[in-house]
Design a protein around this motif. Structure first.
Motif, PDB file in Angstrom:
ATOM      1  N   VAL A  37      12.821   3.531   3.844  1.00 11.52           N
ATOM      2  CA  VAL A  37      11.903   3.849   4.793  1.00 11.52           C
ATOM      3  C   VAL A  37      10.290   3.309   4.102  1.00 11.52           C
ATOM      4  O   VAL A  37       9.411   2.208   5.057  1.00 11.52           O
ATOM      5  N   THR A  38      10.208   3.278   2.975  1.00  9.18           N
ATOM      6  CA  THR A  38       8.629   3.021   2.208  1.00  9.18           C
ATOM      7  C   THR A  38       8.903   1.447   2.750  1.00  9.18           C
ATOM      8  O   THR A  38       7.455   0.989   3.033  1.00  9.18           O
ATOM      9  N   PHE A  39       9.999   0.963   1.926  1.00 10.15           N
ATOM     10  CA  PHE A  39       9.652  -0.808   1.485  1.00 10.15           C
ATOM     11  C   PHE A  39       9.267  -1.541   3.792  1.00 10.15           C
ATOM     12  O   PHE A  39       9.218  -1.899   3.587  1.00 10.15           O
ATOM     13  N   ILE A  40      10.395  -0.700   4.187  1.00  8.82           N
ATOM     14  CA  ILE A  40      10.317  -1.288   5.421  1.00  8.82           C
ATOM     15  C   ILE A  40       8.809  -1.265   6.241  1.00  8.82           C
ATOM     16  O   ILE A  40       8.250  -2.130   6.778  1.00  8.82           O
ATOM     17  N   ARG A  41       7.998   0.403   5.936  1.00  8.57           N
ATOM     18  CA  ARG A  41       7.113   0.529   6.786  1.00  8.57           C
ATOM     19  C   ARG A  41       5.780  -0.584   5.939  1.00  8.57           C
ATOM     20  O   ARG A  41       5.088  -0.618   6.771  1.00  8.57           O
ATOM     21  N   SER A  42       6.090  -0.571   4.225  1.00  2.00           N
ATOM     22  CA  SER A  42       4.827  -1.861   3.855  1.00  2.00           C
ATOM     23  C   SER A  42       5.084  -2.867   4.274  1.00  2.00           C
ATOM     24  O   SER A  42       4.317  -3.787   4.325  1.00  2.00           O
ATOM     25  N   ARG A  82      -3.397   2.235   2.877  1.00  4.18           N
ATOM     26  CA  ARG A  82      -2.877   3.551   1.777  1.00  4.18           C
ATOM     27  C   ARG A  82      -1.900   2.879   0.968  1.00  4.18           C
ATOM     28  O   ARG A  82      -1.181   1.260   1.114  1.00  4.18           O
ATOM     29  N   SER A  83      -1.988   3.322  -0.308  1.00  3.66           N
ATOM     30  CA  SER A  83      -1.515   2.732  -1.890  1.00  3.66           C
ATOM     31  C   SER A  83      -0.156   2.042  -1.727  1.00  3.66           C
ATOM     32  O   SER A  83       0.124   1.081  -2.053  1.00  3.66           O
ATOM     33  N   ALA A  84       0.603   2.367  -0.705  1.00  5.26           N
ATOM     34  CA  ALA A  84       2.249   1.854  -1.175  1.00  5.26           C
ATOM     35  C   ALA A  84       2.518   0.832   0.110  1.00  5.26           C
ATOM     36  O   ALA A  84       2.742   0.410  -0.248  1.00  5.26           O
ATOM     37  N   TYR A  85       1.053   0.240   0.490  1.00 10.84           N
ATOM     38  CA  TYR A  85       1.248  -0.758   1.285  1.00 10.84           C
ATOM     39  C   TYR A  85       0.362  -1.876   0.395  1.00 10.84           C
ATOM     40  O   TYR A  85       0.443  -3.296   0.229  1.00 10.84           O
ATOM     41  N   PHE A 113       7.459  -3.667  -4.214  1.00 10.91           N
ATOM     42  CA  PHE A 113       8.732  -4.357  -2.674  1.00 10.91           C
ATOM     43  C   PHE A 113       8.251  -6.038  -2.354  1.00 10.91           C
ATOM     44  O   PHE A 113       8.731  -6.403  -1.403  1.00 10.91           O
ATOM     45  N   ASP A 114       7.780  -6.288  -3.301  1.00  5.56           N
ATOM     46  CA  ASP A 114       7.575  -7.999  -2.758  1.00  5.56           C
ATOM     47  C   ASP A 114       8.865  -8.780  -2.913  1.00  5.56           C
ATOM     48  O   ASP A 114       9.116 -10.146  -2.213  1.00  5.56           O
ATOM     49  N   ASP A 115      10.321  -7.720  -3.017  1.00  5.35           N
ATOM     50  CA  ASP A 115      10.967  -9.103  -3.383  1.00  5.35           C
ATOM     51  C   ASP A 115      12.586  -8.475  -2.579  1.00  5.35           C
ATOM     52  O   ASP A 115      12.895  -7.266  -3.005  1.00  5.35           O
ATOM     53  N   ASN A 116      13.223  -8.509  -0.727  1.00  3.78           N
ATOM     54  CA  ASN A 116      14.001  -7.420   0.050  1.00  3.78           C
ATOM     55  C   ASN A 116      15.189  -7.432  -1.471  1.00  3.78           C
ATOM     56  O   ASN A 116      15.553  -6.349  -0.566  1.00  3.78           O
ATOM     57  N   TRP A 117      15.992  -8.001  -2.299  1.00  4.34           N
ATOM     58  CA  TRP A 117      16.844  -7.764  -3.203  1.00  4.34           C
ATOM     59  C   TRP A 117      17.113  -6.012  -3.700  1.00  4.34           C
ATOM     60  O   TRP A 117      18.086  -5.125  -3.796  1.00  4.34           O
ATOM     61  N   LEU A 118      15.431  -5.733  -4.128  1.00  2.00           N
ATOM     62  CA  LEU A 118      15.527  -4.291  -4.549  1.00  2.00           C
ATOM     63  C   LEU A 118      16.165  -2.873  -3.813  1.00  2.00           C
ATOM     64  O   LEU A 118      17.022  -2.651  -4.578  1.00  2.00           O
TER      65      LEU A 118
END
Length: 400
Positions: A196-201, A234-237, A244-249
């Motif tokens: 969820v955090t990945f998608i939002r960021s 926000r720091s998450a972004y 989170f720069d790589d989708n494979w995470l």
């Protein structure tokens, strides 16, 4: 000389070779993390116990195949005397040396699933910058994450040896699997939150990124906000480019959790009918020495060693580790050949475009993330990461 029934020796050799392949990948995974100065990373720790688990399986296979008939006759006598014991049912009548090896593998399964949980717990607060200003709590959390799974698994194995637990097969089954099952369930929840955090960021970054200049406009926009007193994003972004720069995470963590969860569930399901099997053997006058029984026993070893291979496929084949294997394992003569071919392709690019003229961000994305892969494989505080140039440039561009 093997005592296996006729027609099953080929199956035994095939499974044993597969087990050695799993052992090789376990050792290779640990070597990769040691090569980047991360011997205490959670995935490396999983690799250590995967090596122990696979080694115990190899020993048991050789021991079992060599003494197949003798072990089954001795096992039948042991089952007749102890068929009501839950430990005998859970271990399918194995005793003595075979039981010790089975306990070692159970211990490894519990530790591996708990280390995966500890890794998810450590990764979850990284996108919001939680650990950046809390270095001491991070160290304490890491120490607890390393020690607690081993202590928990040791307590579980100790409880399984008590008479109170061995009186009930259901109680034995619960105690043997509670830590693994809970670890997998909590890991699934954490993976969902990370996703969820990945998608939002990702969505927030696309909204904030100007279309004209992705590299220089973002820092200027951020500085203007600070000057005008407006709150920064926000720091998450803001930290999106750090972890989170790589989708494979998310994909790698999700695959690891799904594989280990599937293995744990399969392990529970396969143990459920063993009580009826033990009761049937206790009433028999001689053991089942058929080829079907031997083949079923042989195939069962595959499931015990496959998680170690899956962990290597998930975490050991990232761009950074492929580069490490290329630099350390490929002979220099082959590397020169590949380098010459690469230079030839670059020189024949249309319009004479070289890699130096490609924007840094595009060049990093086209290199399969060799520098970024370290961000989701080793820990974020690793010295090897801090000195990695592509990672540093991303951190300067995106991190607040």
């Amino acid at each position: 000389m093997s005592q296996l029934p006729a027609g099953t020796l080929g199956d035994a050799v095939g499974v044993l070779l597969f087990t050695f392949i799993c052992l090789f990948t376990n050792i290779l995974l640990v070597w990769l993390y040691c090569a980047i100065n991360e011997p205490w990373h959670y995935v490396a720790l999983i690799g250590y116990f995967a090596i122990l688990c696979t080694t115990s399986s190899i020993i048991q296979q050789i021991y079992n195949y060599t003494l197949w008939n003798d072990l089954l006759w001795a096992q039948l006598s042991y089952i007749k005397a102890n068929y009501e014991n839950a430990d005998v049912v859970f271990n399918n009548g194995n005793f003595g040396f075979m039981r010790v090896l089975a306990i070692i593998r159970l211990f490894c399964y519990i530790v591996e699933s708990t280390y995966l949980l500890a890794y998810c717990i450590h990764v979850r607060p990284i996108p919001i910058g939680f650990w950046q200003a809390r270095r001491k709590p991070e160290k304490i959390s890491t120490i607890v994450g390393i020690v607690a799974p081993i202590i928990g698994a040791a307590i579980t194995i100790g409880l399984l040896q008590t008479a109170a637990v061995q009186r009930s097969f259901i109680a034995y089954l619960i105690v043997a699997n509670v830590q693994s099952v809970l670890s997998c369930l909590i890991s699934i929840v954490l993976i969902f939150l990370i996703t969820v955090t990945f998608i939002r960021s990702k969505l927030a970054w696309r909204r904030l990124r100007p279309s004209s200049g992705p590299s220089g406009s973002w820092p200027r926009w951020r500085n203007e906000n600070r000057a005008e007193g407006r709150p920064a994003p926000r720091s998450a972004y803001a930290a999106q480019g750090v972890i989170f720069d790589d989708n494979w995470l998310v994909i790698r963590l999700s695959v690891a959790v799904v594989l280990i969860t599937g293995f744990i569930l399969a392990n529970i399901v396969t143990h459920l009918p063993q009580r009826d099997d033990i009761l049937r053997d206790a009433q028999a006058s001689e053991p089942d020495l058929s080829a079907a029984r031997a083949r079923s026993n042989i195939i069962g070893y595959i499931f015990g060693v496959t998680p170690g291979l899956a962990i290597f496929i998930v975490f050991g084949l990232g761009g950074a580790f492929r580069q490490v294997m290329y630099d350390r394992l490929m002979p220099r003569r082959w590397r020169r050949i590949f380098s010459n071919k690469t230079r030839t392709r670059e020189s024949t690019l249309e319009g004479g475009v070289s890699l130096e003229n490609i924007p840094p961000r595009a060049r990093e994305r086209s290199s399969s993330g060799s520098g970024v892969a370290l961000l989701y494989s080793p820990s974020v505080t690793s010295p090897s990461i801090a000195t990695d140039k592509p990672v540093a440039s991303r951190r300067d561009s995106f991190a607040d």
